[in-house]
Write an enzyme that holds these catalytic residues in place. Structure first.
Site: not given
Ligand code: AQP
Length: 347
Positions: A123, A206, A209
């Site tokens: 990040k 991955k 969002k």
């Molecule tokens: N692509 C993914 N595949 C499977 N699991 C996923 N998770 C996130 N993306 C995937 C799971 O969703 C839960 C919450 O994640 P989060 O929102 O706390 O943070 P993150 O993992 O950083 O998700 P994002 O979508 O990538 O958010 P941003 O873009 O804001 O950093 C976790 O259990 C995660 O494993």
């Protein structure tokens, strides 16, 4: 002499997990986390689910959007099957035990441990001098989220495995430093065909969002037409689907679509391949699009309906926060006692 550290079996089973309201929820969040949160709730285990707004602000969030995204995420949880009467559902900032324990864990976690966190490196990228201190400390807050409830199991996607390992290290060090068996050594629960849903534009990245390309992800708010179009335009290779799952090994885009199909249909990737072996993407993508629409559209419709009554969502979150606080407050108060803080005004 420190007591031996206890295994989770010595603690009552309790599930905790969270999602950041840092954008609209994606199919990755749904398959990797939310769908499994519902399954755990339906298995009858005590479940505590949190919209981790304090995590979200580790990168800039527009205040009005953050409020909207938090309500929308709550609506998404409920629409996906989280029952606020059975699960505890709340937003993190309403329960101060999280940040209080996080500060204590900042003093337990070692710089070396934190510096090895790959999510921070991903990040922060080349910008590590300019990102917030909170982004670096994020995993200590996550450990606090989990351990404020003495949660024994945490359903997460694959990307969170390292953070759960850090949570275990923090719990073990706290227990050893203070000679107590206070915190469980929490187990990650990473299971199913979609523990890592990848971008629809790049099967090696991955689905996220915060990806600048909206085409890379399916949002829980996308309508049927948008879902269908995104899947039909998803990046693939020119080969037909292989005869066995091993044939997907060097085909990340194809593997991603098969895994998404499997997770949506509650099948294994091998079962999907058995059904579609030799099929061209011209056949497979429309089948996947239909399946995704069938599974996701009812959630989107219900989410939209719930969002019409924001006051009701706020009431649900407030009630959830009250229930969460009733568990976390005494645990964190006991931590203050263990570490030697005078707390007489709270008695
Ligand atoms: N692509 C993914 N595949 C499977 N699991 C996923 N998770 C996130 N993306 C995937 C799971 O969703 C839960 C919450 O994640 P989060 O929102 O706390 O943070 P993150 O993992 O950083 O998700 P994002 O979508 O990538 O958010 P941003 O873009 O804001 O950093 C976790 O259990 C995660 O494993």
């Amino acid at each position: 002499m420190a007591e031996p550290v206890q295994t989770p079996q010595a603690f009552a089973p309790r599930i905790f997990s969270g999602i950041q309201p840092s954008g609209g929820l994606t199919l990755g969040n749904y398959l990797g986390a939310l769908k499994r949160f519902v399954q755990k709730q339906d298995e009858g285990i005590e479940t505590v689910y949190c919209l981790v707004d304090m995590h979200a602000i580790t990168v800039w969030q527009d205040p009005a959007r953050l409020r909207q995204q938090t309500r929308e995420a709550a609506a998404g949880f409920i629409a996906a099957g989280i029952d606020p009467a059975r699960s505890i559902l709340f937003n993190q900032s309403q329960v101060s035990a999280h940040v209080e324990l996080a500060w204590i864990f900042n003093t337990v976690a070692r710089m070396g441990w934190m510096s090895r966190m790959t999510q921070f490196k991903d990040k922060a990228g080349k910008n590590s001098e300019n990102v917030s201190l909170g982004l670096f400390a994020y995993p200590a807050l996550m450990a606090a989220d989990i351990l404020a409830y003495k949660a024994t199991h945490v359903p997460v996607g694959e990307d969170q495995k390292q953070h759960i390992e850090l949570t275990r290290d923090i719990a073990a060090k706290f227990n050893n430093d203070y000679g107590v068996n206070f915190f469980p050594i929490t187990e990650p629960v990473i299971e199913g065909a979609a523990t890592r849903v990848m971008s629809l534009r790049d099967g090696t990245k991955k689905m996220s969002k915060s990806d600048p390309s909206d085409q890379s992800r399916i949002n829980l708010t996308d309508d049927a037409d948008t879902i269908s179009k995104k899947i039909r335009k998803a990046k693939t290779d020119p080969e037909p689907l292989p005869e066995t799952v091993d044939g997907l090994a060097d085909r990340p885009d194809a593997r991603n679509l098969v895994n998404i199909y499997a997770a949506l249909a509650d099948m294994t990737p091998a079962q999907v391949i058995a059904e579609y072996a030799g099929a061209q993407f011209g056949t497979f993508k429309p089948a996947l699009a239909d399946l995704a629409v069938a599974k996701m559209s009812p959630i989107t419709t219900e989410m939209t309906r719930l969002m019409q009554d924001e006051a009701e969502i706020d009431r649900i979150l407030a009630k959830g926060a009250e229930r969460a606080d009733a568990i976390a407050r005494p645990i964190v108060d006991e931590v203050y006692d263990i570490i030697g803080m005078i707390r007489s005004r709270y008695r």
